[in-house]
Design an enzyme around this catalytic site. Structure first.
Site, mmCIF file in Angstrom:
data_model
loop_
_atom_site.group_PDB
_atom_site.id
_atom_site.type_symbol
_atom_site.label_atom_id
_atom_site.label_comp_id
_atom_site.label_asym_id
_atom_site.label_seq_id
_atom_site.Cartn_x
_atom_site.Cartn_y
_atom_site.Cartn_z
ATOM 1 N N GLY A 19 53.149 -23.807 -8.212
ATOM 2 C CA GLY A 19 53.395 -25.050 -8.954
ATOM 3 C C GLY A 19 53.378 -26.255 -8.045
ATOM 4 C CE1 TYR A 161 64.395 -24.823 -15.574
ATOM 5 C CE2 TYR A 161 66.658 -25.608 -15.753
ATOM 6 C CZ TYR A 161 65.461 -25.540 -15.068
ATOM 7 O OH TYR A 161 65.333 -26.195 -13.858
#
Ligand code: NAI
Length: 260
Positions: A19, A161
């Site tokens: 990422g 999350y």
């Protein structure tokens, strides 16, 4: 005793960052390259990832972009084979890729849960295993996992999350214990609110999320969000012998948010 300049010198080492096209991953790639590492910028966003690698090269660093989708565990053997063609040995892995879609827990679908856990936790684990096997053969390495303050205190509307990040903290400890005999150190960082493109995109202006964010910033003792580079500097610390005796640790970098 080694000099400070030697302790932060990553010359001759290769770092793989997931990422890394933008945000915390990109800032980490820049700092690790500045310390001398050859950086493998990976991301699902090929255009932005390639641009990022070019920027590092223009700044005098060594970098290349290779596509890697951390959510597709089945693609790892082929992706790693490709990475190994260009970087035969990975000394440092920064598990940074992650998504943080907000929704009330009561509206969370199984698909949303699976998407978050698949990338943030399942993908992180299996990529780590893939890379750690090779680090074991090479006599060691370092792994830095990007968790979140949400692993310790929920900021709201991020239940899957939060679970994924709490999972990362425990995986960090489990892997630190198992991999220490192979000379592999595994540590995690818990960033607080960091001003990244992803964080901005998740907060539409004048939305309920924007007012929640204003309240969040108000609760940060230092009174501001952090910058991606303020996390990258801690990635660098955990990537180098500056942190030689650390493994299984969680380093909180949050402007004092959790202290309050
Ligand atoms: P961002 O959204 O700005 O950047 C994330 C990068 O990951 C993007 O380049 C994106 O293309 C890439 N990506 C998305 N899905 C991917 C996949 N399946 N495989 C590979 N790459 C993928 O994010 P940001 O804010 O830089 O966050 C990075 C990490 O830091 C995440 O794990 C996030 O949970 C964590 N974090 C961020 C905080 C913040 O306030 N920004 C706070 C605490 C933790």
């Amino acid at each position: 005793m080694p000099r400070i300049s030697e302790l932060i010198d990553l010359s001759g080492q290769t770092a793989l960052i997931t990422g890394a096209a933008q945000g915390i991953g990109a800032a980490s790639a820049h700092r690790l390259a500045e310390a001398g590492a050859s950086v493998v910028v990976t991301d699902v966003n090929e255009a932005a990832g390639s641009r990022r690698a070019q920027e590092i090269i223009h700044a005098g660093g060594r970098a290349r972009f290779l596509p890697l989708d951390v959510g597709r565990v089945e693609s790892f053997p082929a992706a790693m084979a490709r990475i190994h063609e260009e970087a035969p040995r990975i000394d440092l892995l920064v598990n940074n890729a992650g998504i943080f879609p907000t929704a009330p827990a009561l509206d969370t679908t199984p698909e949303r849960w699976d998407a978050v856990l698949n990338l943030n936790l399942r993908g992180l684990f299996f990529l780590t295993i893939e890379v750690a096997r090779q680090m074991r053969s090479n006599g060691g390495g370092r792994i830095v996992n990007i968790a979140s303050v949400d692993a310790l205190r929920p900021t709201g509307q991020l239940a899957p999350y939060d679970a994924s990040k709490a999972g990362i903290v425990m995986l960090t400890r489990s892997l630190a214990v198992e991999l220490a005999p192979y000379g592999i150190r595994v540590n995690a960082i818990a960033p607080g609110g960091i001003d990244t493109p992803g964080a901005r995109a998740s907060i539409p202006p004048n939305s309920a999320a924007a007012s929640a964010m204003a309240g969040f910033v108000h609760r940060i003792p230092m009174g501001r969000m952090g910058s991606p580079d303020e996390i990258a500097r801690v990635v660098l610390f955990l990537a180098t012998p500056l942190s030689e005796y650390m493994t299984g640790a969680l380093v909180v970098v949050d402007g004092g948010y959790l202290a309050d």
